[in-house]
Scaffold this motif. Structure first.
Motif, PDB file in Angstrom:
ATOM      1  N   LEU A   1       0.820  -1.216   0.000  1.00 17.71           N
ATOM      2  CA  LEU A   1       0.000   0.000   0.000  1.00 17.71           C
ATOM      3  C   LEU A   1       0.850   1.261   0.000  1.00 17.71           C
ATOM      4  CD1 LEU A   1      -2.855  -0.954   2.478  1.00 17.71           C
ATOM      5  CD2 LEU A   1      -3.081  -0.485   0.038  1.00 17.71           C
ATOM      6  N   THR A   2       1.919   1.240   0.751  1.00 17.90           N
ATOM      7  CA  THR A   2       2.782   2.419   0.846  1.00 17.90           C
ATOM      8  C   THR A   2       3.868   2.433  -0.227  1.00 17.90           C
ATOM      9  OG1 THR A   2       4.231   1.318   2.445  1.00 17.90           O
ATOM     10  CG2 THR A   2       2.422   2.648   3.338  1.00 17.90           C
ATOM     11  N   GLN A   3       3.906   1.382  -1.043  1.00 17.78           N
ATOM     12  CA  GLN A   3       4.902   1.234  -2.102  1.00 17.78           C
ATOM     13  C   GLN A   3       6.319   1.426  -1.563  1.00 17.78           C
ATOM     14  OE1 GLN A   3       3.803   3.730  -5.396  1.00 17.78           O
ATOM     15  NE2 GLN A   3       1.910   2.614  -5.743  1.00 17.78           N
ATOM     16  N   SER A   4       6.606   0.671  -0.513  1.00 15.74           N
ATOM     17  CA  SER A   4       7.920   0.752   0.121  1.00 15.74           C
ATOM     18  C   SER A   4       8.388  -0.653   0.490  1.00 15.74           C
ATOM     19  CB  SER A   4       7.846   1.618   1.379  1.00 15.74           C
ATOM     20  OG  SER A   4       6.979   1.028   2.334  1.00 15.74           O
ATOM     21  N   VAL A   5       9.622  -0.747   0.911  1.00 16.30           N
ATOM     22  CA  VAL A   5      10.159  -1.999   1.432  1.00 16.30           C
ATOM     23  C   VAL A   5      10.544  -1.775   2.884  1.00 16.30           C
ATOM     24  CG1 VAL A   5      10.981  -2.845  -0.790  1.00 16.30           C
ATOM     25  CG2 VAL A   5      12.501  -1.492   0.623  1.00 16.30           C
ATOM     26  N   LEU A   6      10.719  -2.854   3.592  1.00 17.79           N
ATOM     27  CA  LEU A   6      11.107  -2.768   4.996  1.00 17.79           C
ATOM     28  C   LEU A   6      12.563  -2.312   5.115  1.00 17.79           C
ATOM     29  CD1 LEU A   6       9.583  -6.127   6.264  1.00 17.79           C
ATOM     30  CD2 LEU A   6       8.702  -3.837   6.701  1.00 17.79           C
ATOM     31  N   PRO A   7      12.939  -1.800   6.276  1.00 13.31           N
ATOM     32  CA  PRO A   7      14.365  -1.516   6.490  1.00 13.31           C
ATOM     33  C   PRO A   7      15.169  -2.812   6.358  1.00 13.31           C
ATOM     34  CG  PRO A   7      13.020  -0.574   8.254  1.00 13.31           C
ATOM     35  CD  PRO A   7      12.123  -1.402   7.414  1.00 13.31           C
ATOM     36  N   LYS A   8      16.388  -2.699   5.896  1.00 14.57           N
ATOM     37  CA  LYS A   8      17.204  -3.876   5.600  1.00 14.57           C
ATOM     38  C   LYS A   8      17.332  -4.816   6.801  1.00 14.57           C
ATOM     39  CE  LYS A   8      21.103  -5.369   3.019  1.00 14.57           C
ATOM     40  NZ  LYS A   8      21.611  -5.155   1.713  1.00 14.57           N
ATOM     41  N   ALA A   9      17.305  -4.295   8.002  1.00 15.15           N
ATOM     42  CA  ALA A   9      17.413  -5.136   9.199  1.00 15.15           C
ATOM     43  C   ALA A   9      16.196  -6.050   9.364  1.00 15.15           C
ATOM     44  CB  ALA A   9      17.570  -4.254  10.436  1.00 15.15           C
ATOM     45  N   GLN A  10      15.073  -5.715   8.737  1.00 17.07           N
ATOM     46  CA  GLN A  10      13.852  -6.509   8.869  1.00 17.07           C
ATOM     47  C   GLN A  10      13.606  -7.438   7.683  1.00 17.07           C
ATOM     48  OE1 GLN A  10      10.653  -3.783   9.600  1.00 17.07           O
ATOM     49  NE2 GLN A  10      11.446  -3.160  11.591  1.00 17.07           N
ATOM     50  N   TRP A  11      14.480  -7.438   6.707  1.00 19.32           N
ATOM     51  CA  TRP A  11      14.334  -8.329   5.566  1.00 19.32           C
ATOM     52  C   TRP A  11      14.496  -9.777   6.035  1.00 19.32           C
ATOM     53  CZ3 TRP A  11      17.652  -6.060   0.990  1.00 19.32           C
ATOM     54  CH2 TRP A  11      17.140  -4.817   0.627  1.00 19.32           C
ATOM     55  N   VAL A  12      13.817 -10.681   5.390  1.00 22.77           N
ATOM     56  CA  VAL A  12      13.963 -12.105   5.674  1.00 22.77           C
ATOM     57  C   VAL A  12      15.269 -12.571   5.050  1.00 22.77           C
ATOM     58  CG1 VAL A  12      12.983 -14.394   5.269  1.00 22.77           C
ATOM     59  CG2 VAL A  12      11.476 -12.474   5.775  1.00 22.77           C
ATOM     60  N   THR A  13      16.093 -13.197   5.833  1.00 25.12           N
ATOM     61  CA  THR A  13      17.371 -13.694   5.326  1.00 25.12           C
ATOM     62  C   THR A  13      17.162 -15.029   4.613  1.00 25.12           C
ATOM     63  OG1 THR A  13      17.864 -14.888   7.357  1.00 25.12           O
ATOM     64  CG2 THR A  13      18.633 -12.598   7.225  1.00 25.12           C
ATOM     65  N   PRO A  14      18.058 -15.376   3.704  1.00 30.84           N
ATOM     66  CA  PRO A  14      17.933 -16.689   3.042  1.00 30.84           C
ATOM     67  C   PRO A  14      17.939 -17.852   4.037  1.00 30.84           C
ATOM     68  CG  PRO A  14      19.496 -15.317   1.864  1.00 30.84           C
ATOM     69  CD  PRO A  14      19.136 -14.576   3.120  1.00 30.84           C
ATOM     70  N   GLU A  15      18.657 -17.706   5.141  1.00 27.24           N
ATOM     71  CA  GLU A  15      18.700 -18.763   6.154  1.00 27.24           C
ATOM     72  C   GLU A  15      17.350 -18.913   6.856  1.00 27.24           C
ATOM     73  OE1 GLU A  15      21.035 -16.112   6.245  1.00 27.24           O
ATOM     74  OE2 GLU A  15      22.367 -17.281   4.964  1.00 27.24           O
ATOM     75  N   ALA A  16      16.614 -17.822   7.017  1.00 29.80           N
ATOM     76  CA  ALA A  16      15.317 -17.867   7.690  1.00 29.80           C
ATOM     77  C   ALA A  16      14.183 -18.239   6.741  1.00 29.80           C
ATOM     78  CB  ALA A  16      15.013 -16.503   8.321  1.00 29.80           C
ATOM     79  N   ASP A  17      14.460 -18.230   5.450  1.00 28.27           N
ATOM     80  CA  ASP A  17      13.436 -18.520   4.449  1.00 28.27           C
ATOM     81  C   ASP A  17      13.338 -20.030   4.235  1.00 28.27           C
ATOM     82  OD1 ASP A  17      11.520 -18.271   2.531  1.00 28.27           O
ATOM     83  OD2 ASP A  17      12.836 -17.450   0.992  1.00 28.27           O
ATOM     84  N   LYS A  18      12.809 -20.715   5.227  1.00 27.13           N
ATOM     85  CA  LYS A  18      12.662 -22.170   5.180  1.00 27.13           C
ATOM     86  C   LYS A  18      11.229 -22.536   4.819  1.00 27.13           C
ATOM     87  CE  LYS A  18      16.852 -22.933   6.533  1.00 27.13           C
ATOM     88  NZ  LYS A  18      17.795 -22.782   5.484  1.00 27.13           N
ATOM     89  N   ARG A  19      11.041 -23.699   4.225  1.00 24.73           N
ATOM     90  CA  ARG A  19       9.730 -24.180   3.796  1.00 24.73           C
ATOM     91  C   ARG A  19       8.974 -24.753   4.995  1.00 24.73           C
ATOM     92  NH1 ARG A  19       9.230 -25.017  -1.768  1.00 24.73           N
ATOM     93  NH2 ARG A  19       7.048 -24.998  -1.184  1.00 24.73           N
ATOM     94  N   TYR A  20       8.196 -23.934   5.685  1.00 22.31           N
ATOM     95  CA  TYR A  20       7.462 -24.379   6.857  1.00 22.31           C
ATOM     96  C   TYR A  20       6.134 -25.043   6.492  1.00 22.31           C
ATOM     97  CZ  TYR A  20       4.676 -20.192   6.123  1.00 22.31           C
ATOM     98  OH  TYR A  20       3.870 -19.233   5.572  1.00 22.31           O
ATOM     99  N   LEU A  21       5.581 -24.747   5.343  1.00 18.66           N
ATOM    100  CA  LEU A  21       4.280 -25.279   4.943  1.00 18.66           C
ATOM    101  C   LEU A  21       4.413 -26.515   4.049  1.00 18.66           C
ATOM    102  CD1 LEU A  21       1.321 -24.553   5.412  1.00 18.66           C
ATOM    103  CD2 LEU A  21       1.400 -23.136   3.372  1.00 18.66           C
ATOM    104  N   GLN A  22       5.557 -26.715   3.445  1.00 16.25           N
ATOM    105  CA  GLN A  22       5.739 -27.799   2.483  1.00 16.25           C
ATOM    106  C   GLN A  22       5.479 -29.190   3.056  1.00 16.25           C
ATOM    107  OE1 GLN A  22       6.200 -27.134  -0.812  1.00 16.25           O
ATOM    108  NE2 GLN A  22       5.762 -29.295  -1.072  1.00 16.25           N
TER     109      GLN A  22
END
Length: 127
Positions: A81-102
């Motif tokens: 809605l605000t056409q923005s991205v989160l501050p870099k400290a709040q981005w999801v890291t590749p290590e945290a991007d795990k398949r929890y629903l799979q």
């Protein structure tokens, strides 16, 4: 019915894995879903019966993970809605991007396939 799994083929081949893994990482970064706080499984279309049932099972088994999922989706909607991205400290890291629903999706898909196979059994009459 047997078929060759593309995923298994890529994972078992050092050459294909060496080529496609960096390309997949580049694509994931270019997709920018991590920059708005989402993980990969948050992007799955909820219109599918299989995904709906998997989310239902996630809510029963891991209510905190289901709450976190809903929170990430709302944060991403606000970013949209605000056409923005989160501050870099709040981005999801590749290590945290795990398949929890799979795991739930695999379980539900297997059950649906088994149910479909059972419902379509052809019984031959005895003579």
């Amino acid at each position: 019915m047997s078929f060759i799994s593309l995923k298994g083929l890529v994972q078992n081949s050092k050459l294909l894995s060496g080529i496609l893994t960096p390309a997949a990482k580049i694509y994931a970064n270019a997709a920018a879903y991590r920059q708005i706080g989402l993980r990969y499984d948050d992007l799955l279309a909820e219109e599918s019966e299989i995904v709906q049932e998997a989310i239902s099972r996630l809510e029963k088994a891991e209510p905190r993970e289901a709450y976190d999922r809903a929170y990430r989706i709302r944060v991403a909607q606000q970013c949209s809605l605000t056409q923005s991205v989160l501050p870099k400290a709040q981005w999801v890291t590749p290590e945290a991007d795990k398949r929890y629903l799979q795991p739930y999706i695999d379980e539900v898909a297997a059950e649906f396939a088994e149910r479909d196979a059972f419902d379509n059994i052809k019984v031959a009459p005895r003579h």
